[in-house]
Motif scaffolding. Structure first.
Motif, PDB file in Angstrom:
ATOM      1  N   LEU A  90     -35.776  23.291  -0.533  1.00 17.15           N
ATOM      2  CA  LEU A  90     -35.101  23.447  -1.570  1.00 17.15           C
ATOM      3  C   LEU A  90     -33.671  23.930  -1.746  1.00 17.15           C
ATOM      4  O   LEU A  90     -33.015  24.194  -2.591  1.00 17.15           O
ATOM      5  CB  LEU A  90     -35.962  24.788  -2.203  1.00 17.15           C
ATOM      6  CG  LEU A  90     -37.125  24.426  -3.180  1.00 17.15           C
ATOM      7  CD1 LEU A  90     -38.103  23.313  -2.433  1.00 17.15           C
ATOM      8  CD2 LEU A  90     -37.925  25.543  -3.622  1.00 17.15           C
ATOM      9  N   SER A  91     -33.196  24.311  -0.439  1.00 15.96           N
ATOM     10  CA  SER A  91     -31.761  24.363  -0.209  1.00 15.96           C
ATOM     11  C   SER A  91     -30.827  23.111  -0.115  1.00 15.96           C
ATOM     12  O   SER A  91     -31.598  22.012   0.528  1.00 15.96           O
ATOM     13  CB  SER A  91     -31.491  25.511   0.961  1.00 15.96           C
ATOM     14  OG  SER A  91     -31.829  24.897   2.219  1.00 15.96           O
ATOM     15  N   VAL A  92     -29.593  23.307  -0.069  1.00 19.14           N
ATOM     16  CA  VAL A  92     -28.686  22.208   0.072  1.00 19.14           C
ATOM     17  C   VAL A  92     -28.714  21.405   1.258  1.00 19.14           C
ATOM     18  O   VAL A  92     -28.584  20.137   1.546  1.00 19.14           O
ATOM     19  CB  VAL A  92     -27.034  22.613  -0.561  1.00 19.14           C
ATOM     20  CG1 VAL A  92     -26.536  23.491   0.414  1.00 19.14           C
ATOM     21  CG2 VAL A  92     -26.360  21.170  -0.550  1.00 19.14           C
ATOM     22  N   LYS A 153     -33.388  30.368 -10.642  1.00 19.07           N
ATOM     23  CA  LYS A 153     -32.370  29.570 -10.987  1.00 19.07           C
ATOM     24  C   LYS A 153     -31.146  30.185 -10.086  1.00 19.07           C
ATOM     25  O   LYS A 153     -30.145  29.090  -9.796  1.00 19.07           O
ATOM     26  CB  LYS A 153     -31.831  29.217 -12.060  1.00 19.07           C
ATOM     27  CG  LYS A 153     -33.046  28.114 -12.835  1.00 19.07           C
ATOM     28  CD  LYS A 153     -32.680  28.012 -14.290  1.00 19.07           C
ATOM     29  CE  LYS A 153     -34.146  27.174 -14.986  1.00 19.07           C
ATOM     30  NZ  LYS A 153     -33.827  27.176 -16.610  1.00 19.07           N
ATOM     31  N   LEU A 156     -31.441  29.471  -6.239  1.00 15.55           N
ATOM     32  CA  LEU A 156     -31.439  28.114  -5.943  1.00 15.55           C
ATOM     33  C   LEU A 156     -30.016  27.363  -6.051  1.00 15.55           C
ATOM     34  O   LEU A 156     -29.837  26.470  -5.356  1.00 15.55           O
ATOM     35  CB  LEU A 156     -32.347  27.357  -6.797  1.00 15.55           C
ATOM     36  CG  LEU A 156     -34.007  27.495  -6.629  1.00 15.55           C
ATOM     37  CD1 LEU A 156     -34.790  27.053  -7.607  1.00 15.55           C
ATOM     38  CD2 LEU A 156     -34.295  26.856  -5.308  1.00 15.55           C
ATOM     39  N   ASN A 164     -28.141  24.719  -3.845  1.00 12.35           N
ATOM     40  CA  ASN A 164     -28.483  23.369  -4.422  1.00 12.35           C
ATOM     41  C   ASN A 164     -28.027  23.042  -5.809  1.00 12.35           C
ATOM     42  O   ASN A 164     -27.295  24.097  -6.509  1.00 12.35           O
ATOM     43  CB  ASN A 164     -30.143  23.184  -4.264  1.00 12.35           C
ATOM     44  CG  ASN A 164     -30.495  21.969  -3.876  1.00 12.35           C
ATOM     45  OD1 ASN A 164     -30.015  21.005  -4.067  1.00 12.35           O
ATOM     46  ND2 ASN A 164     -31.580  21.996  -3.285  1.00 12.35           N
ATOM     47  N   GLN A 168     -29.799  17.335  -7.289  1.00 18.66           N
ATOM     48  CA  GLN A 168     -30.068  17.189  -5.853  1.00 18.66           C
ATOM     49  C   GLN A 168     -31.536  17.623  -5.613  1.00 18.66           C
ATOM     50  O   GLN A 168     -32.394  16.983  -4.913  1.00 18.66           O
ATOM     51  CB  GLN A 168     -29.396  17.790  -4.852  1.00 18.66           C
ATOM     52  CG  GLN A 168     -29.663  17.495  -3.590  1.00 18.66           C
ATOM     53  CD  GLN A 168     -28.550  17.959  -2.342  1.00 18.66           C
ATOM     54  OE1 GLN A 168     -27.250  17.766  -2.710  1.00 18.66           O
ATOM     55  NE2 GLN A 168     -28.826  18.692  -1.268  1.00 18.66           N
ATOM     56  N   LEU A 169     -31.870  18.954  -6.129  1.00 17.35           N
ATOM     57  CA  LEU A 169     -33.241  19.370  -5.835  1.00 17.35           C
ATOM     58  C   LEU A 169     -34.135  18.469  -6.295  1.00 17.35           C
ATOM     59  O   LEU A 169     -35.215  17.922  -5.470  1.00 17.35           O
ATOM     60  CB  LEU A 169     -33.356  20.752  -6.537  1.00 17.35           C
ATOM     61  CG  LEU A 169     -34.734  21.339  -6.427  1.00 17.35           C
ATOM     62  CD1 LEU A 169     -35.156  21.593  -5.204  1.00 17.35           C
ATOM     63  CD2 LEU A 169     -34.863  22.733  -7.403  1.00 17.35           C
ATOM     64  N   SER A 172     -34.611  15.334  -4.001  1.00 18.02           N
ATOM     65  CA  SER A 172     -35.051  15.668  -2.715  1.00 18.02           C
ATOM     66  C   SER A 172     -36.580  15.733  -2.975  1.00 18.02           C
ATOM     67  O   SER A 172     -37.444  15.239  -2.083  1.00 18.02           O
ATOM     68  CB  SER A 172     -34.724  16.782  -2.178  1.00 18.02           C
ATOM     69  OG  SER A 172     -33.182  17.053  -1.973  1.00 18.02           O
ATOM     70  N   LEU A 194     -37.950  19.218 -12.923  1.00 21.44           N
ATOM     71  CA  LEU A 194     -37.614  20.536 -12.503  1.00 21.44           C
ATOM     72  C   LEU A 194     -38.533  21.724 -13.106  1.00 21.44           C
ATOM     73  O   LEU A 194     -38.647  22.558 -12.539  1.00 21.44           O
ATOM     74  CB  LEU A 194     -36.193  20.680 -12.931  1.00 21.44           C
ATOM     75  CG  LEU A 194     -34.981  20.063 -12.112  1.00 21.44           C
ATOM     76  CD1 LEU A 194     -33.455  20.492 -12.597  1.00 21.44           C
ATOM     77  CD2 LEU A 194     -35.042  20.566 -10.766  1.00 21.44           C
ATOM     78  N   VAL A 197     -41.164  22.389 -10.993  1.00 21.42           N
ATOM     79  CA  VAL A 197     -40.682  23.262  -9.876  1.00 21.42           C
ATOM     80  C   VAL A 197     -40.693  24.733 -10.115  1.00 21.42           C
ATOM     81  O   VAL A 197     -41.288  25.568  -9.358  1.00 21.42           O
ATOM     82  CB  VAL A 197     -39.544  22.641  -9.227  1.00 21.42           C
ATOM     83  CG1 VAL A 197     -39.009  23.430  -8.265  1.00 21.42           C
ATOM     84  CG2 VAL A 197     -39.379  21.310  -9.010  1.00 21.42           C
TER      85      VAL A 197
END
Length: 385
Positions: A90-92, A153, A156, A164, A168-169, A172, A194, A197
């Motif tokens: 979940l992270s960049v 948010k 994140l 992120n 991109q999230l 991924s 999203l 998520v």
């Protein structure tokens, strides 16, 4: 006790994950411990369910109910959120997860005065516990988020934290075959989005319920579970001298309001304006959301800035005199409960003894040994207590 152990065992069995790298991932269809299935959703069962709740303020009685809980999520949505919570995907850069700052071993905090950011920099506020977060109306120390979905948010997509981007999230997760399958299981084959998520993470966090402490047993009639000093500490806590319960209202142990108490900042740090920075209201300068005291024994250091290292230091602050720690030149609108109770050292020790009766992690979720991304799950050590 057997009634509590049985759903917990079912939860463990149902959420056991396959070990083989190419094994099929399946989400649990069993509600978490403490929840029962009704109309396809999971709903909390607790001693407090039959009592009326104090919707707003008040001191709260032993037979007072909890505030409304975010519930009704499916077992599969909760289980998916559990996997996402510990997955650094979940992270960049794939190096941080939600659990980096909300660690099960530390009462879903990180044990730091200021959480560590993505580049190792210290943040200026501590990470609040997530136990019972599903009962809260507002999130963050400054109450700026009105839902779990809005709150998540922040970390994140903050460049200081997981950094992120929404695009991109989403990509991924869509590019990961395991997650593609799991989202279909949780959301009836709908295309991964999203919103799903956010729903899954909110579902898992809302399942983090702590209502089985020794205090709770006492409050529901099992009086022998508390020692005499602990009972005396509870009486100090609820007294009109200490007035602790008027903000930390049982059984949630928060009244969910904003309070300006004049707690000191770390040495050399400027005053944190708190809620004033969000609302612009000068009367809320230095104001913060009243935190729950549940599992407080596990979540040191204390206050929004982690200023106090121990519970004893924390309770002693309140008897130091109204406004004694307010910096020179600041004129804060201190909460009217902040005064000079002049508690003795013995009474402060009794308070600490009582606060430790609020510890309960009996419904700790199963911590995944693996996550669907194939990355290493973050902060999955359990503190035995």
């Amino acid at each position: 006790m057997q009634r509590r152990l049985r759903p917990l065992l079912l939860w463990v069995i149902g959420m056991a994950l396959p070990l083989a790298a190419d094994a099929e991932w399946r989400l649990s269809d069993i509600c978490p411990a403490g929840f029962h299935s009704r109309d396809g959703g999971c709903y909390l069962q607790s001693f407090y369910s039959g009592y009326a709740s104090l919707q707003e303020s008040g001191v709260g009685g032993l037979k007072t109910g909890m505030p409304p809980l975010r519930e009704g999520f499916t077992a599969q949505q909760i289980d998916l959120g559990r996997l996402l919570f510990f997955d650094p995907l979940l992270s960049v850069d794939g190096d941080m997860a939600c659990s980096s700052c909300h660690q099960p071993a530390r009462g879903f905090t990180d044990g730091l005065a200021g959480s560590v950011g993505r580049h190792g920099e210290a943040m200026h506020r501590s990470a609040p516990t997530l136990w019972n977060v599903g009962f809260l109306r507002e999130l963050f120390w400054d109450a700026r988020a009105k839902s779990l979905e809005e709150q998540m948010k922040g970390p994140l997509f903050s460049q200081e934290e997981m950094a992120n981007t929404p695009a991109q999230l989403l990509k991924s997760l869509q590019d990961n075959a395991n997650y593609e399958e799991l989202f279909k299981q949780a959301f009836n084959d709908e295309p991964l989005s999203l919103g799903q998520v956010y729903t899954a993470l909110a579902a898992f966090q809302s399942s983090l319920v702590s209502l089985g402490s020794r205090y709770d047993l006492y409050a529901n009639g099992f009086h022998e579970v508390l020692t005499q000093p602990e009972i005396e500490g509870m009486n100090v806590f609820r007294s009109f001298v200490a007035r602790c319960a008027e903000c930390h209202t049982p059984p949630a142990f928060t009244n969910q309001q904003i309070a300006v108490i004049g707690t000191p900042e770390p040495e050399g740090a400027a005053l944190d304006p708190g809620v004033q920075a969000i609302t612009g209201d000068a009367s809320q300068r230095g104001g913060f959301r009243v935190p729950t005291l549940r599992n407080i024994e596990l979540t040191a250091p204390y206050m929004h800035s982690g200023r106090f290292k121990t519970l004893r230091e924390t309770v002693a602050f309140y008897t130091g005199g109204r406004g004694h720690a307010v910096p020179k030149g600041e004129h804060l609108s201190l909460h009217w409960h902040i005064w000079e109770p002049d508690l003795t050292d013995h009474e402060l020790d009794l308070l600490v003894a009582f606060l430790k009766t609020l510890t309960d992690q009996s419904f700790m979720p199963v911590l995944p040994a693996k996550v669907p991304s194939g990355l290493t799950p973050v902060a999955t050590q359990i503190l035995t207590h």
